[in-house]
Design an enzyme around this catalytic site. Structure first.
Site, PDB file in Angstrom:
ATOM      1  N   HIS A  19       1.037  -1.408  -0.219  1.00  0.00           N
ATOM      2  CA  HIS A  19       0.146  -0.567   0.163  1.00  0.00           C
ATOM      3  C   HIS A  19       1.374   1.456  -0.037  1.00  0.00           C
ATOM      4  CE1 HIS A  19      -2.972  -2.958   2.155  1.00  0.00           C
ATOM      5  NE2 HIS A  19      -3.886  -2.086   1.400  1.00  0.00           N
ATOM      6  N   LYS A  43     -18.788  -6.253   7.833  1.00  0.00           N
ATOM      7  CA  LYS A  43     -17.171  -7.580   7.125  1.00  0.00           C
ATOM      8  C   LYS A  43     -16.308  -6.072   8.857  1.00  0.00           C
ATOM      9  CE  LYS A  43     -13.627  -7.522   4.672  1.00  0.00           C
ATOM     10  NZ  LYS A  43     -12.814  -6.650   3.285  1.00  0.00           N
ATOM     11  N   ARG A  92      -2.003  -5.895  -8.344  1.00  0.00           N
ATOM     12  CA  ARG A  92      -0.925  -6.569  -8.121  1.00  0.00           C
ATOM     13  C   ARG A  92      -1.093  -7.479  -9.624  1.00  0.00           C
ATOM     14  NH1 ARG A  92      -2.347  -7.712  -2.353  1.00  0.00           N
ATOM     15  NH2 ARG A  92      -4.585  -8.534  -3.555  1.00  0.00           N
ATOM     16  N   SER A 130      -2.717  -7.619   3.045  1.00  0.00           N
ATOM     17  CA  SER A 130      -3.557  -7.582   4.140  1.00  0.00           C
ATOM     18  C   SER A 130      -4.107  -9.153   5.118  1.00  0.00           C
ATOM     19  CB  SER A 130      -4.308  -6.284   4.207  1.00  0.00           C
ATOM     20  OG  SER A 130      -3.549  -5.263   3.962  1.00  0.00           O
TER      21      SER A 130
HETATM   22  O1  PNS Z   1      -8.569  -2.954   0.461  1.00  0.00           O
HETATM   23  P1  PNS Z   1     -10.280  -3.882  -0.881  1.00  0.00           P
HETATM   24  O2  PNS Z   1     -10.943  -4.304   0.662  1.00  0.00           O
HETATM   25  O3  PNS Z   1     -10.051  -5.152  -1.802  1.00  0.00           O
HETATM   26  O4  PNS Z   1     -11.084  -2.553  -0.962  1.00  0.00           O
HETATM   27  C1  PNS Z   1     -12.326  -2.352  -1.591  1.00  0.00           C
HETATM   28  C2  PNS Z   1     -12.841  -1.177  -1.347  1.00  0.00           C
HETATM   29  C3  PNS Z   1     -13.105  -1.082   0.126  1.00  0.00           C
HETATM   30  C4  PNS Z   1     -12.060  -0.262  -2.278  1.00  0.00           C
HETATM   31  C5  PNS Z   1     -14.065  -1.215  -1.693  1.00  0.00           C
HETATM   32  O5  PNS Z   1     -15.183  -2.669  -1.270  1.00  0.00           O
HETATM   33  C6  PNS Z   1     -15.514   0.327  -1.503  1.00  0.00           C
HETATM   34  O6  PNS Z   1     -15.626   0.809  -2.320  1.00  0.00           O
HETATM   35  N1  PNS Z   1     -16.630  -0.272  -1.060  1.00  0.00           N
HETATM   36  C7  PNS Z   1     -17.049   0.746  -0.667  1.00  0.00           C
HETATM   37  C8  PNS Z   1     -18.618   0.395  -1.011  1.00  0.00           C
HETATM   38  C9  PNS Z   1     -18.724   0.849  -2.145  1.00  0.00           C
HETATM   39  O7  PNS Z   1     -18.635   1.794  -3.630  1.00  0.00           O
HETATM   40  N2  PNS Z   1     -18.906  -0.496  -2.928  1.00  0.00           N
HETATM   41  C10 PNS Z   1     -19.000  -0.623  -4.406  1.00  0.00           C
HETATM   42  C11 PNS Z   1     -17.897  -1.026  -5.357  1.00  0.00           C
HETATM   43  S1  PNS Z   1     -18.289  -0.993  -6.961  1.00  0.00           S
END
Ligand code: PNS
Length: 165
Positions: A19, A43, A92, A130
């Protein structure tokens, strides 16, 4: 000229050197990066979002162009609220692509003015995640080469404690 602001969203549970590599790369492209920790009630994760934010702030203390926040709700709403139009995501290996592609296109559908910028992490971090860091640490492995020292200390302090948030 308006400063160019990008949002770097994620779970960051916890922040890894991968990150941090993405943040450094983003800072060479935009003026400011807002690291946005998604707060997901369904979560809980290992560290609560505020703790993840505190660790990020500690690690990024020397970087005035980075801000760390938590957010709940839709990412595109948060991006609009922060008057930004760029989302940064790290890529990645190939495995990330499908999920990232789907999210980027869905976000574009929801907010056509917002674009996702993918940055490839250094190959040293291609396999760092993570979730693997959490697992290795919980099983007593050394994660010192994958995370910054404050995160390693926080993981060691939590070792043996079940993930309850
Ligand atoms: O580090 P991660 O868990 O891969 O991040 C995922 C994240 C937080 C970017 C994604 O789950 C997100 O944008 N969550 C906010 C809710 C949202 O907008 N969901 C629709 C995504 S298309």
């Amino acid at each position: 000229m308006m400063p160019r602001v990008a949002i770097y969203p994620g779970s960051f549970d916890p922040v890894t050197n991968g990150h941090l590599d993405v943040i450094t790369r983003a800072l060479s492209i935009v003026d400011r990066v807002i690291v946005a920790i998604a707060f997901n009630v369904n979560k809980q994760g290992l560290f609560p979002p505020e703790r993840r934010a505190a660790l990020l702030r500690e690690v990024l203390a020397g970087e005035p162009r980075v801000e760390v926040e938590t957010f709940s709700g839709l990412l595109v709403d948060y991006v609009t609220h922060r008057q930004a139009s760029t989302i940064i995501r790290g890529l990645r290996a190939v495995a990330d692509f499908e999920y990232e592609f789907q999210m980027a296109l869905m976000n574009r559908r929801l907010a056509p003015a917002v674009d996702t910028l993918f940055l490839m992490t250094d190959e040293r971090f291609f396999y760092v995640s993570s979730s693997l860091v959490r697992e290795i640490s919980a099983l007593g492995g050394d994660v010192g080469q994958f995370v910054p020292p404050p995160v390693q200390r926080a993981l060691e302090a939590r070792r043996g404690v079940s993930p309850s948030g």
